[in-house]
Design a protein around this motif. Structure first.
Motif, PDB file in Angstrom:
ATOM      1  N   LYS A 209       0.840  -1.199   0.000  1.00 29.95           N
ATOM      2  CA  LYS A 209       0.000   0.000   0.000  1.00 29.95           C
ATOM      3  C   LYS A 209       0.875   1.248   0.000  1.00 29.95           C
ATOM      4  N   LYS A 210       0.640   2.115  -0.955  1.00 30.02           N
ATOM      5  CA  LYS A 210       1.403   3.355  -1.057  1.00 30.02           C
ATOM      6  C   LYS A 210       0.458   4.539  -1.179  1.00 30.02           C
ATOM      7  N   VAL A 211       0.914   5.686  -0.690  1.00 28.15           N
ATOM      8  CA  VAL A 211       0.123   6.913  -0.793  1.00 28.15           C
ATOM      9  C   VAL A 211       0.271   7.470  -2.202  1.00 28.15           C
ATOM     10  N   LEU A 212      -0.865   7.780  -2.831  1.00 29.75           N
ATOM     11  CA  LEU A 212      -0.830   8.415  -4.147  1.00 29.75           C
ATOM     12  C   LEU A 212      -0.501   9.896  -3.962  1.00 29.75           C
ATOM     13  N   PRO A 213       0.581  10.393  -4.572  1.00 27.39           N
ATOM     14  CA  PRO A 213       0.928  11.808  -4.386  1.00 27.39           C
ATOM     15  C   PRO A 213      -0.058  12.753  -5.057  1.00 27.39           C
ATOM     16  N   SER A 214      -0.714  12.283  -6.140  1.00 24.08           N
ATOM     17  CA  SER A 214      -1.631  13.144  -6.877  1.00 24.08           C
ATOM     18  C   SER A 214      -2.682  12.275  -7.555  1.00 24.08           C
ATOM     19  N   VAL A 215      -3.934  12.764  -7.567  1.00 31.26           N
ATOM     20  CA  VAL A 215      -5.014  12.008  -8.189  1.00 31.26           C
ATOM     21  C   VAL A 215      -6.101  12.983  -8.623  1.00 31.26           C
ATOM     22  N   SER A 216      -6.759  12.685  -9.738  1.00 30.37           N
ATOM     23  CA  SER A 216      -7.858  13.543 -10.193  1.00 30.37           C
ATOM     24  C   SER A 216      -9.169  13.073  -9.578  1.00 30.37           C
ATOM     25  N   VAL A 217     -10.165  13.943  -9.612  1.00 32.55           N
ATOM     26  CA  VAL A 217     -11.489  13.587  -9.104  1.00 32.55           C
ATOM     27  C   VAL A 217     -12.023  12.373  -9.862  1.00 32.55           C
ATOM     28  N   GLN A 218     -11.842  12.348 -11.176  1.00 35.20           N
ATOM     29  CA  GLN A 218     -12.332  11.219 -11.972  1.00 35.20           C
ATOM     30  C   GLN A 218     -11.633   9.919 -11.586  1.00 35.20           C
ATOM     31  N   GLU A 219     -10.322   9.997 -11.325  1.00 30.22           N
ATOM     32  CA  GLU A 219      -9.581   8.796 -10.924  1.00 30.22           C
ATOM     33  C   GLU A 219     -10.087   8.263  -9.590  1.00 30.22           C
ATOM     34  N   ILE A 220     -10.460   9.166  -8.685  1.00 33.84           N
ATOM     35  CA  ILE A 220     -11.028   8.736  -7.404  1.00 33.84           C
ATOM     36  C   ILE A 220     -12.329   7.993  -7.624  1.00 33.84           C
ATOM     37  N   GLU A 221     -13.204   8.564  -8.465  1.00 37.83           N
ATOM     38  CA  GLU A 221     -14.484   7.904  -8.748  1.00 37.83           C
ATOM     39  C   GLU A 221     -14.248   6.516  -9.354  1.00 37.83           C
ATOM     40  N   ASP A 222     -13.269   6.418 -10.240  1.00 42.26           N
ATOM     41  CA  ASP A 222     -12.941   5.117 -10.842  1.00 42.26           C
ATOM     42  C   ASP A 222     -12.449   4.132  -9.782  1.00 42.26           C
ATOM     43  N   MET A 223     -11.615   4.600  -8.844  1.00 42.44           N
ATOM     44  CA  MET A 223     -11.079   3.729  -7.791  1.00 42.44           C
ATOM     45  C   MET A 223     -12.166   3.277  -6.818  1.00 42.44           C
ATOM     46  N   ILE A 224     -13.175   4.114  -6.609  1.00 36.86           N
ATOM     47  CA  ILE A 224     -14.308   3.704  -5.771  1.00 36.86           C
ATOM     48  C   ILE A 224     -15.092   2.606  -6.487  1.00 36.86           C
ATOM     49  N   GLN A 225     -15.277   2.777  -7.798  1.00 39.69           N
ATOM     50  CA  GLN A 225     -16.021   1.778  -8.581  1.00 39.69           C
ATOM     51  C   GLN A 225     -15.296   0.431  -8.610  1.00 39.69           C
ATOM     52  N   THR A 226     -13.955   0.450  -8.698  1.00 38.98           N
ATOM     53  CA  THR A 226     -13.190  -0.800  -8.771  1.00 38.98           C
ATOM     54  C   THR A 226     -12.926  -1.408  -7.395  1.00 38.98           C
ATOM     55  N   GLY A 227     -13.254  -0.663  -6.340  1.00 38.65           N
ATOM     56  CA  GLY A 227     -13.039  -1.182  -4.995  1.00 38.65           C
ATOM     57  C   GLY A 227     -11.667  -0.881  -4.427  1.00 38.65           C
ATOM     58  N   GLU A 228     -10.842  -0.134  -5.168  1.00 37.79           N
ATOM     59  CA  GLU A 228      -9.507   0.225  -4.657  1.00 37.79           C
ATOM     60  C   GLU A 228      -9.613   1.214  -3.501  1.00 37.79           C
ATOM     61  N   ILE A 229     -10.633   2.059  -3.539  1.00 39.95           N
ATOM     62  CA  ILE A 229     -10.973   2.897  -2.389  1.00 39.95           C
ATOM     63  C   ILE A 229     -12.258   2.317  -1.813  1.00 39.95           C
ATOM     64  N   TYR A 230     -12.224   1.972  -0.533  1.00 41.67           N
ATOM     65  CA  TYR A 230     -13.377   1.263   0.035  1.00 41.67           C
ATOM     66  C   TYR A 230     -13.559   1.631   1.514  1.00 41.67           C
ATOM     67  N   GLY A 231     -14.686   1.203   2.053  1.00 40.96           N
ATOM     68  CA  GLY A 231     -14.942   1.359   3.489  1.00 40.96           C
ATOM     69  C   GLY A 231     -14.899   2.800   3.950  1.00 40.96           C
ATOM     70  N   GLY A 232     -14.219   3.021   5.082  1.00 44.30           N
ATOM     71  CA  GLY A 232     -14.177   4.339   5.698  1.00 44.30           C
ATOM     72  C   GLY A 232     -13.417   5.382   4.904  1.00 44.30           C
ATOM     73  N   MET A 233     -12.652   4.938   3.885  1.00 48.80           N
ATOM     74  CA  MET A 233     -11.908   5.900   3.082  1.00 48.80           C
ATOM     75  C   MET A 233     -12.828   6.620   2.103  1.00 48.80           C
ATOM     76  N   ILE A 234     -13.934   5.992   1.713  1.00 48.27           N
ATOM     77  CA  ILE A 234     -14.833   6.611   0.732  1.00 48.27           C
ATOM     78  C   ILE A 234     -15.375   7.952   1.227  1.00 48.27           C
ATOM     79  N   PRO A 235     -15.954   8.019   2.448  1.00 48.71           N
ATOM     80  CA  PRO A 235     -16.438   9.338   2.897  1.00 48.71           C
ATOM     81  C   PRO A 235     -15.327  10.366   3.053  1.00 48.71           C
ATOM     82  N   LYS A 236     -14.108   9.922   3.382  1.00 44.55           N
ATOM     83  CA  LYS A 236     -12.999  10.870   3.531  1.00 44.55           C
ATOM     84  C   LYS A 236     -12.657  11.520   2.188  1.00 44.55           C
ATOM     85  N   VAL A 237     -12.571  10.710   1.141  1.00 46.26           N
ATOM     86  CA  VAL A 237     -12.209  11.289  -0.160  1.00 46.26           C
ATOM     87  C   VAL A 237     -13.375  12.085  -0.743  1.00 46.26           C
TER      88      VAL A 237
END
Length: 279
Positions: A209-237
């Motif tokens: 697991k590594k911290v992403l230094p930079s990400v676009s809003v669209q990339e975040i939405e894509d990561m939520i859809q694929t499950g890469e961002i999940y659980g308690g991290m979703i409301p944070k982002v």
């Protein structure tokens, strides 16, 4: 990331400028931060960089509603706000949480002044489109930046509770992330800092697991859809994304427990995750 975040400024009456930045943090997160975090705020202030703080307080509102026997209900992530709920929202946000943050800053020698969006009509609001379903929840229609400028010019960091008001005097419960983005946008700040209890947005890279230094809003939405961002991290982002409003082009999400995190971000260090709204 470069150091231009530190160069956002608002003018003083004398024509000089004070560097300023907007920081959003949940009330429970701020209360749990080490004293060194507030000392960092104090040091920034003493060097001429004035923080403008917008805070939340959802868990404390829920706790107080439970103690008073008032039911709390959420509609699509927003608290249904009846008049009794609104009384508690204002009491907790503009009262106990706001003053706790002011005390924490002043205890280490910083200078802070707490207020809510009601004071001086600081945050003007109107009912959200589904107000019939959700009650007295508001959208921001304006921010009186002159009040913030005046407080900064006096040498205090504003600590703002997100309760809004309209011309008739009706109060509104404002989402803290939305309020923070609006405050930053009306101050002309293009980026802001969101302080959380996580180091940034994490992604599995080669099994690590590594911290992403930079990400676009669209990339975040894509990561939520694929499950890469999940659980308690979703409301944070999603909260960080909500801060991207008006003139705000990017948000930096950081872990407040990191030593001197604000000074390091403002000094240009690449830390946490920058969330960028693409053109």
């Amino acid at each position: 990331m470069n150091s231009t975040l530190q160069n956002e400024s608002i003018g003083t009456e004398a024509g000089a400028e004070k560097q300023t930045f907007v920081m959003k943090c949940g009330g429970s997160t701020l209360a749990a931060l080490p004293e060194s975090f507030f000392a960092d705020l104090r040091d920034l202030q003493s060097k001429g960089t004035q923080p403008v703080i917008v805070h939340g307080g959802g868990p404390a509102i829920s706790d107080n509603l439970a103690k008073l026997g008032i039911e709390t209900e959420f509609v699509n992530g927003l608290r249904k706000t009846t008049e009794p709920v609104l009384d508690v929202v204002e009491m907790v946000l503009a009262g106990s949480i706001n003053k706790q943050i002011v005390r924490l800053i002043q205890r280490v020698g910083g200078h802070a002044l707490g207020l809510s969006g009601v004071d001086g009509g600081l945050i003007q609001a109107k009912p959200v489109s589904n107000h019939a379903e959700i009650g007295w929840v508001g959208d921001v229609t304006g921010v009186n930046a002159e009040i913030i400028q005046g407080i900064v010019n006096m040498g205090y960091m504003p600590v703002i509770a997100p309760v809004g008001v309209d011309a008739s005097g009706q109060r509104y419960n404002i989402n803290a992330d939305t309020a923070a983005g609006a405050v930053a946008s009306h101050l002309g700040v293009s980026r802001m800092i969101v302080v959380t209890d996580v180091p940034g947005i994490m992604k599995n890279v080669g099994g690590e697991k590594k911290v992403l230094p930079s990400v676009s809003v669209q990339e975040i939405e894509d990561m939520i859809q694929t499950g890469e961002i999940y659980g308690g991290m979703i409301p944070k982002v999603r909260a960080a994304i909500a801060c991207i409003h008006g003139k705000v082009r990017e948000v930096i999400i950081v872990d407040g427990s990191e030593p001197q995190i604000l000074s390091r971000v403002l000094g240009g260090e690449t830390i946490g995750t920058r969330i960028i709204r693409m053109q």
